[in-house]
Write an enzyme that holds these catalytic residues in place. Structure first.
Site, PDB file in Angstrom:
ATOM      1  N   ASP A 488      11.187 -86.759-113.010  1.00 57.00           N
ATOM      2  CA  ASP A 488      12.769 -86.081-112.699  1.00 57.00           C
ATOM      3  C   ASP A 488      13.676 -87.511-112.654  1.00 57.00           C
ATOM      4  O   ASP A 488      13.439 -88.269-112.067  1.00 57.00           O
ATOM      5  CB  ASP A 488      12.805 -85.366-111.335  1.00 57.00           C
ATOM      6  CG  ASP A 488      14.225 -84.723-111.346  1.00 57.00           C
ATOM      7  OD1 ASP A 488      14.537 -83.885-112.020  1.00 57.00           O
ATOM      8  OD2 ASP A 488      14.877 -85.405-110.305  1.00 57.00           O
ATOM      9  N   ILE A 489      14.782 -87.251-113.333  1.00 57.75           N
ATOM     10  CA  ILE A 489      15.820 -88.316-113.264  1.00 57.75           C
ATOM     11  C   ILE A 489      16.281 -88.548-111.803  1.00 57.75           C
ATOM     12  O   ILE A 489      17.053 -87.385-111.357  1.00 57.75           O
ATOM     13  CB  ILE A 489      16.613 -88.250-114.408  1.00 57.75           C
ATOM     14  CG1 ILE A 489      15.872 -87.996-115.888  1.00 57.75           C
ATOM     15  CG2 ILE A 489      17.875 -89.372-114.604  1.00 57.75           C
ATOM     16  CD1 ILE A 489      17.082 -88.049-116.935  1.00 57.75           C
ATOM     17  N   GLU A 532      17.005 -82.139-115.961  1.00 58.93           N
ATOM     18  CA  GLU A 532      16.608 -83.269-116.126  1.00 58.93           C
ATOM     19  C   GLU A 532      15.377 -83.677-115.530  1.00 58.93           C
ATOM     20  O   GLU A 532      15.056 -84.841-115.564  1.00 58.93           O
ATOM     21  CB  GLU A 532      17.571 -84.323-115.196  1.00 58.93           C
ATOM     22  CG  GLU A 532      17.414 -84.279-113.818  1.00 58.93           C
ATOM     23  CD  GLU A 532      18.505 -83.049-113.185  1.00 58.93           C
ATOM     24  OE1 GLU A 532      18.466 -83.110-111.989  1.00 58.93           O
ATOM     25  OE2 GLU A 532      18.905 -82.115-114.139  1.00 58.93           O
TER      26      GLU A 532
END
Length: 617
Positions: A488-489, A532
């Site tokens: 995950d960003i 994301e």
């Protein structure tokens, strides 16, 4: 004898000043003032007669804007200005209704006329004392004086007279802000109209052209409502100003009719026939309406437009009840918003109620509601028709495929019965094989589209769910480890808020590209799991190997910022790793949840980390 007459005249003048006019006070804190405490009368025929008029024949208005409806007689208005300053002061008088035919302004000090100004929309822009789309005049107040302002307002198509006084710099500042906001509103409507016309050129759907024409006319109507149409389109032809608003209102109502025919299946009931007849008569009358007096054009517009729009609403509602659709519901709302605009003008022009400062806000809300619903209606109509066309094409393909299959069987039977037709059967079989190959290629293309994420080119969630079940079976069958990495960003919302959603999309694509770079084996897959969030599936991979890959990806992203539109975006990722040998393939979500828990732990402990699920136990 003459001295006695002069004394009597001055006494009457003083009594008139003190008993009739209301006072506006100018002091050092003055910036603007909405003149509401005024007196008016319809009796005077000249300014001299207004000065001599008895106080009881003047009518007072308190805390309410003057609105006499469709009054054809000229009205005389009076109020006083008390300048308490020790110097001359030059305020601006603003009559915030650019559609008044003629206004005569008399500025008096005792019995002496200081200035006489003529303005109104019967004067071209160059003939006005101040070149403004609004009715604007400049007064010069002597120091420490009380002067009187008398206005004669003539407008047979409606007397709505909002008056205010402004300090010049304050007015210019407010006017600049007003012009900016108003220009943005008109420009937005023009952009929507151009978008609809562009879609018409692309799709050749007539309802896009009609929606664009309606939106453009609404923008033109809004421009004229603020006086900008007169200022920028025909500043030397003021005669158009009085009739353009009713004509634009009728024109918009007429444009809704062909759009309604395009989007609604109107039955042949009596109401629909009456609507069609009235609309045709209205269209014909629009050709000759220019010959009527201004007040009659206004009255005709205020009567006929709500009637026609009410018929549109009724027939659209009946069509929606018979054949429900979102596009018809949106069209019904658009008609409702525009009918509300027509009703607003009926109420305002007839003088039944004065909305004061809320008028422009109400009209803007109605206009934007109408345009948004209208654009949504035509877009939804286009999408619905496209989906129906796709279904028809798919049905036709299925029918053709079935027919080809039957034809192939028939040819096989003919081959057994009649050997001499073998060449023809071979030729037909070859054609069918080509067709089948083309269909298979199309199916593969469709399958690829269904399994790939449009933004990143990585696999999508649907593909991952299927692939996970397959790899679970392989892991259980071969007793080999299967590793999952959830990525995950970090702080992605901040990236969107700081650099914009387009830059956020580029960050997501860059992340997908880096992940793909570190996947070397054909069976390794990366999929976009959410907005994301990514998930990596590593068959036959031990826990340490999966952890090393996740760490390499994290480090590469940390050390290499993304360059978007000249801006360097530095960001990090968090990752969770889980490795297992499958023994139960019926609960695939259990394994992704464990990898997600590891990812959650990485987020909780500062981000920019890779956490192994085994370390959480």
């Amino acid at each position: 004898m003459n001295s006695l007459k002069a004394a009597i005249y001055l006494f009457i003048l003083f009594y008139t000043f003190s008993g009739v006019a209301s006072t506006v006070t100018i002091n050092s804190d003055f910036s603007s003032y909405s003149v509401k405490n005024i007196t008016y009368s319809f009796e005077p025929s000249s300014v001299e007669a207004a000065l001599k008029l008895e106080p009881k024949k003047w009518h007072s208005v308190n805390q309410k804007l003057l609105n006499f409806g469709l009054e054809s007689r000229p009205v005389w208005i009076s109020f006083e200005i008390n300048n308490t300053l020790n110097s001359r002061f030059s305020p601006l008088v603003l009559i915030d209704n650019p559609f008044l035919n003629e206004v005569q302004l008399f500025h008096l000090n005792n019995a002496q006329i200081l200035s006489e100004i003529r303005l109104g929309d019967s004067f071209s822009l160059n003939e006005r004392p101040i070149k403004s789309e609004f009715l604007l005049a400049k007064l010069t107040l002597p120091a420490s004086s009380t002067t009187r302002v008398i206005l004669k307002v003539s407008n047979p198509s409606g007397l709505r007279i909002p008056i205010s006084l402004w300090q010049q710099d304050i007015y210019l500042t407010k006017k600049e802000g007003f012009n900016l906001v108003y220009g943005l509103m008109v420009g937005f409507l023009a952009a929507l109209a151009l978008s609809c016309l562009f879609l018409y050129g692309f799709s050749r759907k007539r309802y896009f052209a009609l929606a664009g024409a309606i939106t453009f006319t609404l923008g033109l109507f809004l421009a004229y409502l603020g006086g900008f149409g007169f200022r920028y389109l025909h500043p030397s032809i003021p005669a158009i100003q009085q009739v353009i608003m009713p004509i634009l209102l009728i024109l918009i109502a007429l444009l809704f009719f062909p759009l309604q025919l395009q989007m609604c299946k109107l039955n042949t009931c009596k109401i629909a026939r009456v609507q069609k007849l009235i609309t045709k008569l209205l269209a014909v009358s629009l050709l000759f309406i220019w010959l009527l007096p201004d007040w009659l054009i206004t009255a005709y517009c205020l009567i006929i437009t709500p009637i026609v729009l009410s018929l549109y609403l009724l027939t659209t509602y009946l069509s929606t009840r018979a054949h429900p659709s979102k596009s018809k519901n949106a069209l019904l709302l658009a008609l409702g918003f525009f009918n509300a605009v027509a009703v607003y003008f009926v109420i305002t022009v007839m003088g039944w109620y004065t909305f004061e400062t809320m008028g422009l806000i109400i009209i803007s809300v109605f206009f934007f509601g109408c345009t948004f619903c209208l654009c949504y209606a035509v877009m939804k109509q286009f999408i619905t028709e496209r989906d129906e066309q796709i279904i028809e094409q798919q049905t036709l393909i299925a029918e053709n495929t079935a027919q080809d299959t039957l034809l192939k069987e028939r040819l096989a039977l003919q081959e057994e019965a009649q050997y001499e037709l073998e060449s023809q059967v071979d030729e037909r079989t070859f054609e069918l094989q080509v067709t089948l190959r083309e269909l298979e290629e199309k199916n593969r293309e469709l399958e690829q589209l269904n399994t790939e994420d449009a933004l990143t080119g990585a696999k999508n969630r649907r593909f991952f769910d299927k692939k996970l079940v397959m790899e679970l079976r392989r892991s259980r069958r071969e007793q080999t480890p299967l590793s999952i990495i959830m990525i995950d960003i970090d702080h992605f919302k901040a990236i969107n808020d700081t650099y914009g959603h387009l830059s956020g999309d580029n960050v997501i694509k860059a992340t997908a590209g880096i992940i793909k770079h570190f996947l070397k084996r054909p069976l390794d897959e990366v999929a976009r799991y959410g907005g994301e969030e990514f998930v990596i599936l590593l068959p036959n991979t031990a826990n340490q190997g999966a952890f090393d890959i996740a760490e390499q990806i994290r480090l590469d992203i940390y050390q290499n910022p993304v360059i978007v539109a000249g801006a360097e975006i530095k960001f990090t990722i968090s990752a969770g790793v889980y490795t297992f040998i499958a023994d139960d393939i019926n609960t695939p979500e259990l394994f992704t949840e464990r990898a997600d828990k590891a990812l959650y732990s990485a987020k909780q402990h500062g981000r920019n980390k890779v956490v192994n699920f085994e370390n959480l136990q």
